[in-house]
Design an enzyme around this catalytic site. Structure first.
Site, short mmCIF file in Angstrom:
data_model
loop_
_atom_site.label_atom_id
_atom_site.label_comp_id
_atom_site.label_asym_id
_atom_site.label_seq_id
_atom_site.Cartn_x
_atom_site.Cartn_y
_atom_site.Cartn_z
N CYS A 137 0.86 -1.18 0.00
CA CYS A 137 0.00 0.00 0.00
C CYS A 137 0.90 1.24 0.00
O CYS A 137 2.12 1.14 0.20
CB CYS A 137 -0.89 0.00 1.25
SG CYS A 137 0.07 0.19 2.76
N HIS A 163 4.30 -5.72 9.42
CA HIS A 163 4.04 -7.09 9.88
C HIS A 163 4.12 -8.06 8.70
O HIS A 163 3.11 -8.53 8.19
CB HIS A 163 2.66 -7.15 10.56
CG HIS A 163 2.62 -6.44 11.87
ND1 HIS A 163 1.46 -6.02 12.46
CD2 HIS A 163 3.62 -6.09 12.71
CE1 HIS A 163 1.74 -5.43 13.60
NE2 HIS A 163 3.05 -5.45 13.77
N HIS A 195 -2.73 -3.87 19.12
CA HIS A 195 -2.03 -3.51 17.88
C HIS A 195 -1.23 -2.21 18.09
O HIS A 195 -1.74 -1.25 18.69
CB HIS A 195 -3.04 -3.32 16.75
CG HIS A 195 -2.42 -3.29 15.40
ND1 HIS A 195 -1.82 -2.16 14.89
CD2 HIS A 195 -2.25 -4.26 14.46
CE1 HIS A 195 -1.34 -2.43 13.69
NE2 HIS A 195 -1.59 -3.69 13.41
N GLU A 202 -0.52 0.26 16.17
CA GLU A 202 -1.18 1.48 15.67
C GLU A 202 -2.18 2.00 16.70
O GLU A 202 -2.24 3.21 16.98
CB GLU A 202 -1.91 1.18 14.35
CG GLU A 202 -2.67 2.40 13.83
CD GLU A 202 -3.67 2.06 12.73
OE1 GLU A 202 -3.32 1.29 11.82
OE2 GLU A 202 -4.79 2.57 12.79
N THR A 239 -7.11 2.01 11.25
CA THR A 239 -7.20 2.27 9.81
C THR A 239 -7.50 1.04 8.95
O THR A 239 -7.99 1.17 7.84
CB THR A 239 -5.88 2.89 9.30
OG1 THR A 239 -4.81 2.02 9.68
CG2 THR A 239 -5.66 4.27 9.86
N SER A 246 -0.43 -10.10 10.40
CA SER A 246 -0.85 -8.82 9.81
C SER A 246 -2.36 -8.64 9.94
O SER A 246 -3.15 -9.46 9.46
CB SER A 246 -0.44 -8.79 8.33
OG SER A 246 -1.24 -7.89 7.62
N SER A 263 1.09 -5.19 3.31
CA SER A 263 2.54 -5.27 3.51
C SER A 263 3.12 -6.50 2.79
O SER A 263 4.22 -6.96 3.11
CB SER A 263 2.88 -5.30 5.00
OG SER A 263 2.12 -6.27 5.66
S1 SF4 Z 1 -3.11 3.17 6.83
FE1 SF4 Z 1 -1.96 1.28 6.81
S2 SF4 Z 1 -2.84 0.12 5.13
FE2 SF4 Z 1 -3.49 2.23 4.84
S3 SF4 Z 1 -1.97 3.13 3.44
FE3 SF4 Z 1 -1.32 3.53 5.55
S4 SF4 Z 1 0.07 1.85 6.08
FE4 SF4 Z 1 -1.11 1.24 4.30
#
Ligand code: SF4
Length: 284
Positions: free
Chosen positions: A12, A40, A122, A124, A161, A221, A264
């Site tokens: 991504c 991940h 997680h 994030e 996200t 992931s 990823s």
């Molecule tokens: S939020 Fe996560 S999945 Fe979406 S573009 Fe960013 S890194 Fe990639």
């Protein structure tokens, strides 16, 4: 036998960007450390280790004077701790994650209890909670808020996200039911990433046309697991990490096989899976 690849595969935008930054720093310095895994995906981490990238398991494990943090982002408290140790911090937080962090910060500053629809363990989610100054919680079950007595007056909701949009919608509906009965204010901000939406839609489109769906990515992931979960509601689905896990019997057992991958998962890994399927098809 027909083999088809989903419309959206490969890294991504956020992962591509983080890897580009990391590779540039590694090239300039010969070696570099990341705080935790940058992404991940073990296959990607193996390739990065070849160019001198070492994964530090914690702040105390950092040996050098520069550290790269991952696309999942970090809390301001962790960043401050790194800087207090005189480390140079190269922050590769994905702009979509950054947006979620700012949303959490704004909600907390406006007096909302921040609720993140996401996995509490997680990285994030931990980082986003830090931006809310830890005035909040992460959960996948709206019912868990029933334990608040009284329910906080103002509730601000956002999503990790990479969550599944439909599931987030269901969560907010459940929450609304709870709030209506308790006289609270609810503010919902959709922070699900656009790449994930497109990837999930493309995977679902393909899943509806095949007998077997192969979701390629790491078992740890979050977004890869969500892809597999979604596809399995439509067709037989397997989550595989590499082409080595492709089974020869599949090309005889199934007439149409679809292949997709997590955010990823490198395009190269997807190509290897497709090549392995072609190879087995040729032999059958
Ligand atoms: S939020 Fe996560 S999945 Fe979406 S573009 Fe960013 S890194 Fe990639």
């Amino acid at each position: 036998m027909k083999i088809e690849k989903a419309g959206e595969t490969g890294f991504c935008f956020g992962v591509r960007r983080a890897i580009d930054i990391l590779e540039r720093v590694a090239r300039e310095r010969g070696s570099v450390e990341t705080l935790g895994a940058l992404v991940h995906n073990r296959q990607v981490l193996k390739r990065l280790s070849v160019i001198g990238v070492r994964v530090a398991s914690s702040i105390d494990d950092i040996r050098g004077d520069i550290v790269v943090t991952g696309a999942h982002g970090i809390s301001p408290q962790v960043e401050e701790e790194l800087r207090s140790r005189q480390l140079t911090v190269v922050n590769t937080t994905c702009p979509f994650v950054l947006r979620a962090q700012k949303v959490a910060q704004r909600l907390a500053r406006s007096g909302f209890l921040v609720i993140i629809y996401g996995d509490t363990n997680h990285p994030e989610v931990k980082g986003i909670l830090g931006w809310a100054n830890n005035v909040g919680m992460a959960t996948l079950d709206a019912g868990s808020l029933a334990s608040f007595e009284p329910l906080p007056r103002r509730l601000g909701v956002l999503a990790q996200t990479t969550q599944i949009p439909d599931h987030f919608t269901r969560f907010t509906k459940d929450l609304l039911g709870l709030v209506l009965a308790k006289d609270s204010e609810l503010r919902v901000i959709d922070t699900i990433c656009h790449d994930i939406r497109r990837r999930q839609a493309a995977a679902m489109d393909l899943a509806s046309r095949v007998d077997l769906m192969l979701v390629t990515g790491d078992h740890t992931s979050a977004n890869t697991n969500h892809l597999a979960e979604l596809c399995s509601g439509t067709t037989t689905t397997r989550l595989i990490e590499t082409a080595d896990e492709v089974e020869p019997a599949w090309v005889q057992e199934y007439r149409r096989i679809g292949v997709t991958g997590g955010a990823s998962t490198a395009e190269q890994t997807i190509s290897e899976v497709l090549a392995k399927l072609e190879e087995y098809t040729g032999k059958s």
